[in-house]
Design an enzyme around this catalytic site. Structure first.
Site, PDB file in Angstrom:
ATOM      1  CB  THR A   1      -0.922   0.008   1.236  1.00 12.47           C
ATOM      2  OG1 THR A   1      -1.762  -1.130   1.192  1.00 12.47           O
ATOM      3  CG2 THR A   1      -1.786   1.258   1.262  1.00 12.47           C
TER       4      THR A   1
ATOM      5  CB  SER B   1      -8.116  -0.078  -3.952  1.00 13.61           C
ATOM      6  OG  SER B   1      -8.657  -0.044  -2.648  1.00 13.61           O
TER       7      SER B   1
ATOM      8  N   GLY C   1       2.309  -2.830   8.419  1.00 17.41           N
ATOM      9  CA  GLY C   1       2.466  -3.528   9.688  1.00 17.41           C
ATOM     10  C   GLY C   1       3.872  -4.072   9.856  1.00 17.41           C
TER      11      GLY C   1
ATOM     12  NE  ARG D   1     -29.275  -4.023  33.187  1.00 16.92           N
ATOM     13  CZ  ARG D   1     -30.178  -3.177  33.646  1.00 16.92           C
ATOM     14  NH1 ARG D   1     -31.281  -3.629  34.222  1.00 16.92           N
ATOM     15  NH2 ARG D   1     -29.999  -1.885  33.518  1.00 16.92           N
TER      16      ARG D   1
ATOM     17  N   GLY E   1     -25.409   1.075  29.027  1.00 21.96           N
ATOM     18  CA  GLY E   1     -24.253   1.795  29.548  1.00 21.96           C
ATOM     19  C   GLY E   1     -23.119   0.876  29.944  1.00 21.96           C
TER      20      GLY E   1
ATOM     21  CB  THR F   1     -10.177  -0.305   5.180  1.00 27.65           C
ATOM     22  OG1 THR F   1     -11.300   0.526   5.491  1.00 27.65           O
ATOM     23  CG2 THR F   1      -9.221   0.452   4.270  1.00 27.65           C
TER      24      THR F   1
ATOM     25  CD  GLU G   1      -5.172  -8.952   3.044  1.00 27.21           C
ATOM     26  OE1 GLU G   1      -5.311  -9.549   1.970  1.00 27.21           O
ATOM     27  OE2 GLU G   1      -4.060  -8.624   3.489  1.00 27.21           O
TER      28      GLU G   1
ATOM     29  CG  ASP H   1     -13.085   0.209  -0.091  1.00 24.43           C
ATOM     30  OD1 ASP H   1     -13.180   0.942   0.904  1.00 24.43           O
ATOM     31  OD2 ASP H   1     -14.002   0.051  -0.924  1.00 24.43           O
TER      32      ASP H   1
END
Length: 653
Positions: A151, A157, A190, A322, A412, A433, A435, A437
């Site tokens: 990239t 892309s 990476g 809950r 919450g 995104t 590998e 878009d």
């Protein structure tokens, strides 16, 4: 709930019982052993989920690297590499291991993906024996850390238009790599910022002044822990998530690497400077090269499904403990999952997660067959590439939507960083995104449909696709898809003759399949006609494609949903009679009908759904939710997310 139980008894419906271990074994499939190994490792290193919040950025990155190396020692990360280099020799097992790793910290998952999937996969799939011997033994153990430098800042892309240049110098028999400007810098890479020593760099190859297109080179980027001569490294810094992965930028200023640094499975340069390739067509060569890297898309798709499972496990457990509001004065407050709205929020997502799980099984199997040499047909490979692209798009969008819905469903308490939702949301968001878009990937899917995966598939960009379709008689394309033939088949299979879409049973899988198949084939015919009409009118092919792009994406989305439903129906049909088959049948019906319901406007616009039938589908979806509600916990438990990884004591108890 008393009314619902009474109504189900009156209808003759009997609640199935699920054998959770049996269902878990079914889901783990042939790779149960490797999945259990990964689960064990995840439990051992579950503290990383806390450390991600507690450690500094640098310390967190180092901890993630340590874990990746320690996990590599167990064999889980090397399953896809050849046995002679220390791997497991099983591509399918490597995908299964990666999928399961997504139950844990996603920085660990992505670092594993970078090191063993992208960097290691490029060496394995694009290189030859000399590269395998030099790099595979050390990268499999994590001793050698590497990057996948594709990239660029200016070309995400659009890989074919990358700006980095590698010129061959015949006098020194070296390639000289140069970053011509900031738009050509390698970005978001990476392992680049801290740990990578070597990078597989994708660059435009120039030989004797002639550009030969994008090729991959093995380039050292560090020497003794410092940037190698001519290499400039920058840290991308903090991101929305995945901060345990050291993403960085790479610049090359006349960096020289030997001729042997070219990953030469598909092309080579002789010492004298003669370019050679067994694939004459440069476009086909490029797409063949990229096609060998499809494993990354399959991996991310499977990881997204499992990230969704973690969120749904937490939300389902919370919803069954809950309580909120009493149904009548003096009565106990009602469990969240007993409310119809809460069922509507979570249970279709559980159904879709199961559907995508089985669709992922199909993609993984196809990948294993193609990459293991079991399946050698070129069209099968092209179909795999398209199917992997489409499945990745749908699974990653599903994960993003599911994690958000589950966070909201936990109120919450779901917003506290103590639980998994904060990390799941921030870490998985990028899945849509990287590998590829998702919208770009769906265009690849549509291209395959429009060209019927023809031998020219690799050669066709957007304009080529338009011209290809324009060159066909639309009737030729329709003969291959034939919506009218589908209608004829449906008349034979379902009651109602020409009115099959109004009279067939909603829970008849043939009806459900017919609806999604009709939608896909109608959309395909419509896109083809619009493309052909635009070209016949002498309009610019690029403008024609741009104007139908929304139609193209809708077609691809419909196609992949059809594949997903077919995979789910096939799985249910092959099961022996019992509680698991009944439960999965309910989920399959819920997935199918909620899919039709979500696109009811299209079906009504095209005469496949009456107002009355549409309302009946909604009632059926609600009824299916009520039937699945007592099974919800068992269905979530069967995914096998280790309790140590839920990290949500306030939510799951």
């Amino acid at each position: 709930m008393v009314t619902d139980e009474a109504s189900t008894e009156a209808s003759g419906y009997t609640q199935p019982e699920i054998d959770v271990p049996a269902l878990a074994a079914l889901l783990d499939g042939e790779y149960a052993e490797i999945r259990e190994l990964v689960r064990g490792n995840l439990k051992t290193y579950a503290s990383i989920l806390d450390e991600a919040d507690e450690l500094s950025l640098d310390a967190y990155r180092e901890r993630v690297r340590e874990l990746v190396v320690e996990m590599a020692a167990t064999g889980q990360t090397g399953m896809g590499f050849p046995r002679e280099y220390g791997g497991g020799g099983d591509v399918g097992a490597s995908i299964a291991a990666f999928e399961t790793l997504a139950f844990g910290d996603l920085s660990v998952l992505v670092k594993v993906g970078v090191q063993f999937g992208l960097f290691g996969g490029a060496i394995l799939q694009l290189g030859t024996e000399r590269h395998h011997d030099a790099y595979l033994p050390d990268l499999i153990t994590g001793k050698l850390m590497g990057c996948f430098a594709m990239t660029e800042t200016g070309h995400g892309s659009n890989v074919q238009a990358l700006g980095t240049v590698a010129r061959y110098d015949a006098r020194s028999q070296e390639f000289v790599l140069t970053t011509p400007g900031e738009q050509a810098r390698k970005d978001y890479i990476g392992n680049a910022a801290r740990h990578g020593e070597v990078a597989v760099v994708f660059a435009q190859l120039e030989v004797d002044g002639t550009s030969e297109g994008v090729h991959a080179f093995v380039v050292p980027i560090r020497a003794g822990g410092e940037p190698a001569p001519g290499v400039r490294i920058e840290d991308d810094g903090r991101k929305m998530g995945l901060n345990g992965v050291d993403n960085g930028r790479l610049h090359f200023d006349g960096v020289r690497v030997p001729r042997e640094a070219l990953l030469n499975r598909f092309a080579d340069v002789t010492p004298e400077g003669v370019y050679e390739s067994p694939i004459d067509n440069p476009n086909r060569r490029f797409f063949t090269m990229l096609g060998t890297l499809v494993q990354g898309r399959v991996s991310v798709g499977g990881a997204a499904v499992n990230a969704a499972k973690v969120a749904l496990t937490i939300a389902t457990r919370y919803a069954t403990r809950r309580r909120q509001f009493e149904p009548a004065p003096g009565e106990q407050e009602q469990l969240l999952l007993d409310y119809g709205l809460h069922q509507r929020r979570l249970l279709p997502l559980i159904a879709r997660t199961y559907a995508l799980h089985f669709a992922q099984d199909v993609v993984r199997t196809r990948l294993h067959e193609v990459f293991s040499g079991i399946e050698t047909d070129d069209q099968a490979r092209r179909e795999l590439e398209a199917r992997a692209a489409g499945t990745k798009a749908l699974t990653t969008w599903h994960a993003t939507r599911t994690i958000q819905e589950c966070r909201e469903a936990c109120g919450g308490a779901g917003y506290l960083s103590l639980n998994r939702f904060a990390a799941l949301k921030s870490d998985s968001d990028i899945f849509t995104t990287f590998e590829g878009d998702n919208h770009v990937l769906l265009q690849l899917v549509a291209k395959g449909l429009l060209t019927d995966y023809a031998s020219e598939f690799e050669d066709l960009d957007q304009l080529g696709t338009v011209r290809h379709v324009a060159g066909l008689a639309v009737e030729t394309l329709l003969e291959k898809t034939s919506a009218h033939k589908l209608l004829e088949r449906v008349r034979d299979l379902l009651p109602g003759g020409d009115e099959w879409d109004q009279e067939a049973g909603l829970l008849d899988s043939e009806y459900q399949l017919a609806m999604v198949r009709y939608r896909e084939e109608h959309m395909l015919a419509g896109v083809a006609r619009r493309l052909k009409r635009g070209v016949d009118q002498k309009r610019d092919p690029g403008a024609v494609f741009s104007q139908v792009q929304d139609h193209v994406i809708a077609l691809a989305h419909a196609h992949v949903e059809r594949l997903v439903l077919e995979a789910f129906v096939a799985k249910v049909r092959e099961l022996p009679e019992g509680g698991e088959k009944v439960a999965l049948g309910l989920l399959c019906d819920l997935f199918a009908l909620s899919t039709i319901e979500a696109d009811r406007a299209w079906f009504m616009e095209h005469g496949r759904l009456t107002v009355q039938r549409s309302k009946a589908i909604t009632r059926e979806v609600n009824d299916l939710c009520r039937k699945i509600r007592p099974l919800a916990l068992d269905l979530a438990d069967a995914w096998g997310v280790p309790p140590e990884l839920l990290r949500a004591p306030e939510l799951v108890g």
